[in-house]
Design an enzyme around this catalytic site. Sequence first.
Site, short mmCIF file in Angstrom:
data_model
loop_
_atom_site.label_atom_id
_atom_site.label_comp_id
_atom_site.label_asym_id
_atom_site.label_seq_id
_atom_site.Cartn_x
_atom_site.Cartn_y
_atom_site.Cartn_z
N ASP A 1 3.38 5.80 -7.58
CA ASP A 1 2.13 5.22 -7.54
C ASP A 1 1.18 5.95 -6.51
O ASP A 1 -0.04 6.35 -6.76
CB ASP A 1 2.02 3.72 -7.18
CG ASP A 1 2.36 2.78 -8.54
OD1 ASP A 1 2.55 3.39 -9.66
OD2 ASP A 1 2.64 1.85 -8.40
N GLY A 2 2.04 6.41 -5.57
CA GLY A 2 1.19 7.11 -4.35
C GLY A 2 0.52 8.55 -4.88
O GLY A 2 -0.52 8.90 -4.51
N ASN B 1 -6.62 0.60 -6.21
CA ASN B 1 -5.99 -0.51 -5.84
C ASN B 1 -6.65 -1.54 -5.04
O ASN B 1 -6.81 -2.62 -5.30
CB ASN B 1 -4.56 -0.17 -5.35
CG ASN B 1 -3.63 0.41 -6.56
OD1 ASN B 1 -4.12 0.08 -7.69
ND2 ASN B 1 -2.58 0.98 -6.02
N GLU B 2 -6.86 -1.05 -3.87
CA GLU B 2 -7.50 -1.98 -2.65
C GLU B 2 -8.09 -1.42 -1.68
O GLU B 2 -7.94 -0.38 -1.44
CB GLU B 2 -6.33 -3.16 -2.41
CG GLU B 2 -5.47 -2.31 -1.40
CD GLU B 2 -4.32 -1.62 -2.11
OE1 GLU B 2 -4.12 -0.26 -1.50
OE2 GLU B 2 -3.51 -1.97 -2.82
N ARG C 1 -3.59 -6.76 17.96
CA ARG C 1 -3.70 -8.38 17.88
C ARG C 1 -4.30 -8.68 16.42
O ARG C 1 -4.74 -8.08 15.82
CB ARG C 1 -4.73 -8.65 19.01
CG ARG C 1 -4.23 -8.65 20.48
CD ARG C 1 -5.16 -8.90 21.34
NE ARG C 1 -4.80 -8.51 22.65
CZ ARG C 1 -4.11 -9.28 23.58
NH1 ARG C 1 -3.91 -10.59 22.85
NH2 ARG C 1 -3.66 -9.08 24.75
N ALA D 1 0.14 -4.52 -6.40
CA ALA D 1 0.25 -3.79 -5.18
C ALA D 1 0.45 -4.36 -3.92
O ALA D 1 1.08 -5.49 -3.81
CB ALA D 1 -0.57 -2.36 -5.28
N TYR D 2 -0.38 -4.02 -2.84
CA TYR D 2 -0.56 -4.56 -1.81
C TYR D 2 -1.02 -6.24 -1.92
O TYR D 2 -0.35 -7.05 -1.32
CB TYR D 2 -1.49 -3.94 -0.95
CG TYR D 2 -1.57 -4.29 0.72
CD1 TYR D 2 -0.54 -5.28 1.28
CD2 TYR D 2 -2.29 -3.69 1.70
CE1 TYR D 2 -0.62 -5.41 2.41
CE2 TYR D 2 -2.18 -3.73 2.67
CZ TYR D 2 -1.30 -4.79 3.24
OH TYR D 2 -1.40 -4.85 4.71
N PHE E 1 -0.37 -8.19 -4.23
CA PHE E 1 0.73 -8.96 -4.83
C PHE E 1 1.80 -9.33 -3.76
O PHE E 1 2.09 -10.37 -3.39
CB PHE E 1 1.80 -8.09 -5.86
CG PHE E 1 2.88 -8.85 -6.50
CD1 PHE E 1 2.74 -9.66 -7.39
CD2 PHE E 1 4.02 -8.26 -5.89
CE1 PHE E 1 4.01 -10.19 -8.07
CE2 PHE E 1 5.36 -8.81 -6.32
CZ PHE E 1 5.07 -9.93 -7.41
#
Length: 315
Positions: A88-89, A162-163, A171, A202-203, A205
């Site tokens: 996917d990358g 994707n995102e 922090r 992806a992320y 999920f």
Amino acid sequence: MSRDSTSKELNDAGEVRRILIVSHTHRDEAVAATVQVVSALTQAGVTPVMDAQDLDEFSPHIDVEQIERLGTDVSATQLEVAIVLGGDGTILRAAELLRGSECPIVGVNLGHVGFLAEMESYDLATTIERVLRRDYTVEERLTLDVVATCNGEVIAETWALNEASVEKRRRMLEVEIGIDGLPVSTFACDGMVLATPTGSTAYAFSAGGPVVWPTVKAMLMVPIAAHALFDRPLVTGTDSELSVRILPENIGPGVLWCDGRRRTELPAGSIVRARTSSQSVRIARLNAAEFSNRLVQKFHLPVSGWRGARREGTV
């Protein structure tokens, strides 16, 4: 055959056909697959195209005189289709190269899950054959336009397939999330994921968001490890605007990642806004399989009862 050959790649209609090859540059199987694709395309009278990074990486293994350079010899708008060899990358990198063009992407999975990939590596010969025949359909995948500002000044204008994720540096972040310019909640968290339906596997999920079918017109807002009573993922329509504000009193900066590829530092007080983009990513599909089947296959989901019998009506 060289790029200057009199037998330049013409089909029966007299057109030059150019196909982009984007490959993972650090895997032995990617080297073999790239050599196979270049050979098959040139034998079929089609011009292989690669970007400079890939061409330099693979130059010890292929005849670079057979290949045009993306952005130098040819533009993305002149490409017929892209064959992407990797996970996917690698597909996300191809989408970045093809931004603004109508060139569809055929992904051949050489990675692990490879959810965006259409075919597996053992299907490579079939994939090449069908691409040469133009035997595929094209899906339009929604993308996000992402703008980050701080003190009223734009610090990043980017996009995501994707995102877009707003994440802590050291922090936890104190954030205010909003939809359509109105605040929805404030809490501490490790970050927020603003995702498309494509990115829902992806992320988002991994952060606990829902799986959304690619055909659904929606955007997702998924908290990462939120310290809040209300920390549920939110799903909006495509006319909405999603926002994440790092509160001014936050200790330390955050960081914006888009598809894990494009990074922007976010000082305290920064605001990240995401809307659906007018530019989509085109995914070429060689299989008619429903998304349900892809979900089962990629995530190895059980479709049998505990007694082992397959339930009637399942895939």
